[in-house]
Scaffold this active site. Structure first.
Site, PDB file in Angstrom:
ATOM      1  N   HIS A 224      13.547 113.301  18.075  1.00 21.73           N
ATOM      2  CA  HIS A 224      13.542 113.100  19.527  1.00 21.73           C
ATOM      3  C   HIS A 224      12.315 112.319  19.974  1.00 21.73           C
ATOM      4  O   HIS A 224      12.442 111.190  20.423  1.00 21.73           O
ATOM      5  CB  HIS A 224      13.610 114.464  20.219  1.00 21.73           C
ATOM      6  CG  HIS A 224      13.785 114.408  21.702  1.00 21.73           C
ATOM      7  ND1 HIS A 224      14.063 113.247  22.401  1.00 21.73           N
ATOM      8  CD2 HIS A 224      13.728 115.390  22.656  1.00 21.73           C
ATOM      9  CE1 HIS A 224      14.172 113.510  23.690  1.00 21.73           C
ATOM     10  NE2 HIS A 224      13.968 114.803  23.875  1.00 21.73           N
ATOM     11  N   HIS A 264      19.936 103.544  19.281  1.00 20.41           N
ATOM     12  CA  HIS A 264      19.791 104.624  20.248  1.00 20.41           C
ATOM     13  C   HIS A 264      21.129 105.339  20.365  1.00 20.41           C
ATOM     14  O   HIS A 264      22.191 104.726  20.221  1.00 20.41           O
ATOM     15  CB  HIS A 264      19.362 104.060  21.610  1.00 20.41           C
ATOM     16  CG  HIS A 264      18.925 105.098  22.593  1.00 20.41           C
ATOM     17  ND1 HIS A 264      19.808 105.802  23.366  1.00 20.41           N
ATOM     18  CD2 HIS A 264      17.681 105.557  22.918  1.00 20.41           C
ATOM     19  CE1 HIS A 264      19.145 106.649  24.134  1.00 20.41           C
ATOM     20  NE2 HIS A 264      17.851 106.526  23.883  1.00 20.41           N
ATOM     21  N   ASP A 319      10.889 102.858  22.096  1.00 21.81           N
ATOM     22  CA  ASP A 319       9.840 103.183  21.127  1.00 21.81           C
ATOM     23  C   ASP A 319       9.350 101.960  20.356  1.00 21.81           C
ATOM     24  O   ASP A 319       8.241 101.967  19.837  1.00 21.81           O
ATOM     25  CB  ASP A 319      10.353 104.232  20.136  1.00 21.81           C
ATOM     26  CG  ASP A 319      10.726 105.522  20.820  1.00 21.81           C
ATOM     27  OD1 ASP A 319       9.889 106.040  21.575  1.00 21.81           O
ATOM     28  OD2 ASP A 319      11.849 106.006  20.621  1.00 21.81           O
TER      29      ASP A 319
END
Length: 382
Positions: A224, A264, A319
């Site tokens: 996560h 994702h 990210d």
């Protein structure tokens, strides 16, 4: 009632929310109807918190009052700071230290006996938690460096104050703006694992400290909240190898390695948050004169895009750029996920309050796969 098993609850609707929506096909994220690009570029994190908690963007007067109230809650009791120092000395992980500290904050709550059903009291508690998390994290990092904590500065914004408490120096405008944007981009993202954890806890009518502590625990998992750290570790590895970044990625993929920061669960195109942080990484690189991480990430993204990953729905996520942004501001690697928690706490609190407005205890079922019958044998005969 359907008996179809949905592992990970994928595709299962469990709640309705007005807070945020993710359109994975279009690459769009909205908070209460506002595109994330507009909010990140035009609103402060304090404005976004107000929007999530109160349902509308604040007026200037409302924002000034809200920001001032938030700033007055930044101080943390000495006992909590001492515990944070002890955890740092013991070598505790930052997310675990944050989880412990947030849980401990409830012992010093100004409204300890308020009814969890009093949602205005929950929001006041949530404001205190949100204000104190930066103080806790900055004190923890400074303790690891053998330095005393820096007291919060009530004249600074939420973003600038954290960077100030972390480094002891008021950040420049580019760093403050970039960090504020990063907080806004991570404030909420639909019913992700940590948000759902907070809602489940809230559905029992547990207090908001329990919900935020649970959210931190869920976010600490590698599936996560840790991908931005993984991306940065990859970039460090590329740099140490002295290979061209594209050649390094070619070799890594040939060895069966997955490239973090791509793909994702929801987005099938480039994450809109990644687009914004890419721009801010460019600003930070130009400001510092060091374009290394920008050059690496741009080269890797271009290569993987040319290889057809985006066409397969495996595109850069937030990210892929957030780690480089944090590194460019001198933030330690293992503080990336705690910063994620610092931002997302606002979303957790908003979701808990929203769900509790029309609360129903979350209690799913599991399909039993054990034996139908088992003969009990007394302990002395086993």
């Amino acid at each position: 009632m359907s008996d179809e098993l949905k592992r990970g609850l994928e595709g299962v609707l469990v709640a309705e929310s007005e807070l945020s929506h993710v359109d994975g096909e279009a690459g769009r994220l909205v908070y209460r109807g506002y595109d994330i690009e507009e909010l990140a570029r035009g609103a402060s994190y304090e404005e976004v918190l107000y929007l999530l908690w109160h349902g509308s963007l604040p007026t200037r007067e409302e924002l000034d009052s809200f920001a001032a109230e938030l700033a007055t809650e930044r101080d943390v009791d000495d006992d909590v700071l001492e515990t944070v120092r002890m955890l740092a000395d013991a070598g505790e992980e930052p997310m675990a230290a944050l989880r412990t500290a947030v849980s401990m904050l409830s012992a010093y709550e100004l409204e300890p006996d308020s009814d969890p059903a009093d949602l205005e009291a929950t929001l006041r508690k949530g404001r205190r938690i949100t204000a104190k998390i930066p103080t806790v994290l900055a004190a923890f990092e400074r303790a690891r460096q053998g330095e005393e904590p820096v007291a919060p500065d009530g004249d600074l914004s939420h973003a600038a104050n954290f960077l100030y408490m972390l480094t002891g120096t008021v950040p420049d405008d580019v760093s403050e703006e970039t960090f504020d944007m990063a907080l806004t981009l991570h404030a909420d993202h639909g019913l992700n694992a940590s948000t759902f954890t907070s809602i489940v806890i809230g559905s029992t009518m547990a207090d908001v400290y329990s919900g935020v502590t649970g959210g931190i625990g869920a976010l600490s998992g590698s599936l996560h909240g840790g991908a931005n750290q993984d991306v940065m570790e990859l970039l460090y590895e590329v740099d140490e190898s002295e290979k061209d970044p594209v050649q390094w990625v070619k070799d890594a993929r040939a060895d069966g390695r997955r490239i973090p920061g791509f793909g994702h669960r929801v987005y099938k195109v480039k994450d809109p948050r990644a687009r914004i942080l890419e721009e801010k990484l460019r600003d930070l690189s130009e400001s510092s004169g060091d374009t290394k991480w920008l050059d690496y990430t741009t080269a890797i993204e271009t290569y993987l895009t040319d290889q057809g990953l985006v066409e397969k729905g495996i595109a850069p996520n937030v990210d892929f750029y957030s780690g480089s942004v944090y590194d460019s501001m001198g933030i330690p690697l293992d503080m990336y996920t705690p910063i994620f928690a610092m931002s997302r706490a606002g979303g957790w609190i908003a979701h808990m309050v929203e769900y509790q407005e029309n609360n129903r205890l979350i209690r799913p079922r599991a399909r039993y796969t054990g034996p139908e019958t088992a003969e009990f044998v007394p302990i002395d005969e086993r």
